[in-house]
Design a protein around this motif. Structure first.
Motif: not given
Length: 338
Positions: A131-135, A138-145, A217-218
């Motif tokens: 989740v931190l890497l996705g944030l 800036g990869s968007g909600p699909r990555s932060v999920a 993420a969930a």
């Protein structure tokens, strides 16, 4: 009274099986030899005796990797797996060592699994890091999920289990897990997230950060699933042969429209789409000013090395075509499927 690590792992596996198991068939566990995968092997074998097979991937990236892989397979057998195979892979390709190793590993596991799902030992801590890497990217909600508990054929029963529990399970079983030196190498971004960023956040926020990130993420997974379903319906509505009807797309919310366009691009052979490319394609619908085609990567390499896919708007539709590497600027690309 504190629960034993093995009990926590077994319960997580049991709950995953109750929710996601395709039946009474076999399971494959991806066994690296580390504490997480060793605990998963033991938990899965205890919950489904006689049905669990381990596969260890030898990436060949470190001296003595063959011995480490053989030891991991032996641990899997002692943990109750029916058998344990070692597969040697070649790590090559773009995107850095981590990405290339991941591609090689998952390709080998997919080839070895037959019809069985593959359990991988990602924990709650891994989810928080993801989740931190996705944030950060800036990869968007699909990555932060983050990672899903089950994205067939990949199952992740331990996403709600802390690493402390998998290590405790190994200690209870008398297993000495392998410590991969890559997991403590600060050259890798994920390692620094694990060893520096998350501990600092836990200190500043007075604990509970990893669990909060996993909950985030969930929650996002539920949101993304709903949006994806709506976008799929929009994509079906917008189809005009191999093209998309601009009028159908134009009046829809950007979140749905871009998801529909992204799915269409992926099924047409595009890969590695950036946010900038996707927004440029979307602008052909939402901000039409007569702009020219938008190029996106062609994963299928249909017109030779360096070829690309181009998306253009013509006569009220979006179409996608293959453009050879050395095509003349005035040459119209070959329409996909022609």
């Amino acid at each position: 009274m504190t629960e034993s690590g093995l009990h926590v792992v077994r319960r997580a596996v049991r709950q995953w099986l109750e929710r996601y198991s395709p039946g009474a068939g076999d399971l494959v566990v991806a066994m690296s030899g580390g504490a997480d995968s060793a605990a998963l092997c033991a938990g899965a074998a205890a919950e489904m005796p006689g049905c669990v097979h381990a596969v260890t991937i030898d990436h060949g990236l470190q001296e003595g990797s063959a011995r480490v892989a053989a030891d991991a397979a032996a641990v899997a057998r002692r943990a109750g797996c029916v058998n344990a195979r070692v597969i040697r892979v070649e790590v090559t390709g773009a995107g850095g060592l981590e990405a290339a190793a991941r591609r090689a590993r998952y390709a080998a596991l997919n080839a070895a699994r037959g019809e069985a799902p593959v359990l991988v030992a990602h924990t709650l801590d891994d989810q928080a890091e993801t989740v931190l890497l996705g944030l950060a990217r800036g990869s968007g909600p699909r990555s932060v999920a983050g990672m899903r508990p089950y994205s067939p054929p990949w199952g992740r029963p331990l996403l709600a289990v802390r690493r402390t529990m998998t290590r405790a399970a190994c200690a209870e079983l008398g297993i000495s897990p392998h410590e991969d030196p890559h997991n403590s190498d600060p050259r890798f971004t994920r390692v620094r997230i694990r060893d520096e960023v998350l501990p600092l956040m836990e200190e500043v926020c007075r604990g509970g950060v990893a669990e909060s990130l996993a909950r985030t993420a969930a929650q996002l997974q539920e949101d993304v699933e709903v949006l994806d379903d709506l976008a799929s319906a929009l994509l079906d509505k917008a189809r005009n042969g191999a093209c998309l009807d601009v009028l159908v797309l134009r009046g829809e919310p950007a979140a749905l429209r871009r998801r529909a366009v992204r799915s269409w691009l992926l099924e047409s052979g595009a890969r590695g789409l950036t946010d900038r490319q996707l927004r440029a394609v979307d602008a052909l619908v939402s901000d039409w000013r007569g702009q020219g085609p938008v190029a996106v990567p062609d994963a299928l390499n249909r017109a030779g090395e360096g070829a690309r896919l181009v998306v253009e708007r013509r006569h009220g539709t979006l179409g996608i075509a293959v453009q050879p590497r050395h095509s003349h600027p005035g040459t119209r690309p070959t329409e996909k499927g022609s």
